[in-house]
Write a protein that holds these residues in place. Structure first.
Motif, PDB file in Angstrom:
ATOM      1  N   GLU A 231     -49.116   0.305 -52.534  1.00 50.94           N
ATOM      2  CA  GLU A 231     -50.062   0.719 -53.554  1.00 50.94           C
ATOM      3  C   GLU A 231     -50.106  -0.339 -54.644  1.00 50.94           C
ATOM      4  N   ARG A 245     -62.832   7.477 -60.607  1.00 53.80           N
ATOM      5  CA  ARG A 245     -62.599   8.704 -59.838  1.00 53.80           C
ATOM      6  C   ARG A 245     -61.662   8.396 -58.673  1.00 53.80           C
ATOM      7  N   THR A 246     -60.855   9.369 -58.282  1.00 55.22           N
ATOM      8  CA  THR A 246     -60.042   9.182 -57.082  1.00 55.22           C
ATOM      9  C   THR A 246     -60.960   9.075 -55.867  1.00 55.22           C
ATOM     10  N   GLY A 247     -60.563   8.241 -54.936  1.00 59.07           N
ATOM     11  CA  GLY A 247     -61.358   8.029 -53.738  1.00 59.07           C
ATOM     12  C   GLY A 247     -62.304   6.842 -53.823  1.00 59.07           C
ATOM     13  N   THR A 265     -58.189   2.406 -51.875  1.00 52.52           N
ATOM     14  CA  THR A 265     -58.901   3.474 -52.576  1.00 52.52           C
ATOM     15  C   THR A 265     -58.056   3.951 -53.757  1.00 52.52           C
ATOM     16  N   VAL A 266     -58.734   4.422 -54.798  1.00 48.49           N
ATOM     17  CA  VAL A 266     -58.031   4.973 -55.961  1.00 48.49           C
ATOM     18  C   VAL A 266     -57.336   6.262 -55.531  1.00 48.49           C
ATOM     19  N   ALA A 267     -56.000   6.278 -55.657  1.00 44.04           N
ATOM     20  CA  ALA A 267     -55.216   7.427 -55.203  1.00 44.04           C
ATOM     21  C   ALA A 267     -54.884   8.390 -56.336  1.00 44.04           C
ATOM     22  N   SER A 268     -54.597   7.858 -57.522  1.00 43.24           N
ATOM     23  CA  SER A 268     -54.245   8.735 -58.645  1.00 43.24           C
ATOM     24  C   SER A 268     -54.520   8.040 -59.961  1.00 43.24           C
ATOM     25  N   ILE A 269     -54.775   8.851 -60.983  1.00 46.95           N
ATOM     26  CA  ILE A 269     -55.035   8.359 -62.344  1.00 46.95           C
ATOM     27  C   ILE A 269     -54.054   9.065 -63.276  1.00 46.95           C
ATOM     28  N   VAL A 282     -53.459   3.326 -63.186  1.00 44.57           N
ATOM     29  CA  VAL A 282     -54.173   3.774 -61.986  1.00 44.57           C
ATOM     30  C   VAL A 282     -53.428   3.253 -60.766  1.00 44.57           C
ATOM     31  N   VAL A 284     -53.650   2.537 -56.707  1.00 45.74           N
ATOM     32  CA  VAL A 284     -54.604   2.297 -55.628  1.00 45.74           C
ATOM     33  C   VAL A 284     -53.842   2.267 -54.314  1.00 45.74           C
ATOM     34  N   ARG A 285     -54.201   3.147 -53.381  1.00 46.82           N
ATOM     35  CA  ARG A 285     -53.586   3.167 -52.058  1.00 46.82           C
ATOM     36  C   ARG A 285     -54.159   2.036 -51.216  1.00 46.82           C
TER      37      ARG A 285
END
Length: 391
Positions: A231, A245-247, A265-269, A282, A284-285
């Motif tokens: 990540e 946004r996540t995703g 992809t954005v995994a968590s904020i 942030v 990112v996965r």
């Protein structure tokens, strides 16, 4: 006759000298120039490209370090001498694979001692059971004698007390047996813990000790990193938080692999803004096909927020930023043989291209080579394209 001819020639020479037509005479700096005409102005040959309209990905730039989602320190459960360490740094391991072993000799002895204690406890329980059976038979005989008058009440109470004592001895023996069983289980686990296994897949990032080292319980033996699950941890300015946004898709590059693109992809904020930087963390996965990316690599990229179907785009080389800002400035448009300065606002950038918010129209020619001679109103002639051509 000769004197009159000589005088005539002298008069002609003086006349030519006074009008400036004699080559050896003095010439005025403005001679031959019609005072009613404006001086000719030299044109600047410039390169220009047309302002184009195209689909544009609106992004938020991000940067940070890659990190593994799984970083595990393999530690000893028991103390002892490291008898075997099978892997070196960089080796790959699978879940359940034997990594190292503590010398088990002392723990085998401890297990044997616990097993012997269990046998003693079980023997004590068996003896207590025999004593209880005997006490019960004595009580039954005392009950019969009491009914026939062959025994006193005192003797009968002694028989009842004997049964109770025997039952207590059985309970004590059972507790001792259970205690011995627990000691055996602990010894068995300690012996099993001498063998250290991998709990997850990954690569050996660090080998902490070599064979023969004397270790205490809880000492690290290996650090295991799984680079297939990475990540990117980055900070996003809080004023851009509403767009994240996540995703959402993320594309980035690393210095190791140059311009090769990688995705995620954005995994968590993170729910809190950091007070020092006014930014939000942030995660990112990362898609790490082939495990070519490694934990700890630096990455720089962008989160794609949305796509604009008709964005006006110009080369970066055509833009001159204002002194106090980098998102506003001006460009020069080639219009009617003149360079016309236009104030523009930059909304976004990507590589050598800029997305313009206002100040230009599609198809207008922006000058891409800006030198000190180019001014607002300069006469120009478009000689070609270049300096960041918009394709």
């Amino acid at each position: 006759m000769r004197r009159s001819t000589a005088g005539y020639l002298l008069a002609v020479i003086l006349l030519l000298a006074s009008t400036g037509h004699l080559g050896c005479g003095r010439r005025d700096g403005n001679a031959g120039v019609n005072s009613g005409e404006a001086p000719a102005v030299a044109e600047l040959a410039v390169k220009a490209v047309a302002v184009s309209s195209r689909e544009w990905a609106v992004t938020v730039p991000v940067s940070g370090s890659l990190r593994s989602q799984s970083v595990v320190e393999i530690r000893t459960e028991v103390a002892g001498r490291l008898a075997e360490a099978r892997f070196e740094e960089g080796d790959s391991v699978s879940p359940g694979q034997l990594l190292a072993e503590i010398d088990p000799a002392n723990y085998r002895l401890a297990l044997g001692q616990a097993l012997a204690a269990l046998e003693v406890a079980e023997a004590g329980l068996a003896r207590a059971g025999v004593t209880l059976d005997h006490a019960k038979r004595e009580k039954d005989r005392a009950d019969n004698l009491l009914r026939t008058g062959g025994i006193t009440e005192k003797d009968h109470q002694e028989a009842v007390t004997g049964v109770r004592d025997a039952e207590s001895l059985v309970k004590l023996a059972e507790a001792q047996r259970d205690q011995a069983k627990a000691a055996v289980a602990i010894a068995e686990k300690a012996l099993a813990d001498c063998r250290i296994f991998a709990q997850t897949a990954g690569q050996i990032q660090k080998k902490h000790f070599d064979r023969g080292s004397l270790l205490g319980a809880g000492f690290p033996v290996y650090t295991l990193v799984d680079n297939t699950r990475l990540e990117l941890e980055c900070l996003v300015p809080s004023y851009r938080l509403a767009e994240i946004r996540t995703g959402q898709k993320v594309q980035f590059t690393t210095p190791t692999w140059g311009d090769r693109p990688f995705g995620g992809t954005v995994a968590s904020i993170n729910p809190m803004v950091e007070s020092a930087s006014r930014a939000v963390k942030v995660l990112v996965r990362i898609v790490n096909a082939g495990a070519v990316l490694k934990s700890g690599m630096y990455a720089r990229g962008a989160i794609e927020i949305r796509r604009e179907p008709a964005a006006l785009v110009v080369p970066r080389s055509s833009f001159t930023a204002a002194a106090d800002r980098d998102t506003s400035g001006h460009v020069y448009v080639a219009e009617g043989g003149r360079a016309v300065q236009r104030a523009v606002t930059i909304l976004d950038s990507s590589g050598d291209l800029l997305r313009i918010g206002e100040g230009l129209r599609e198809g207008e020619k922006v000058i891409t080579e800006i030198g000190p001679a180019l001014k607002d109103g300069s006469a120009v002639r478009v000689a070609g394209t270049g300096g960041g051509e918009v394709r």
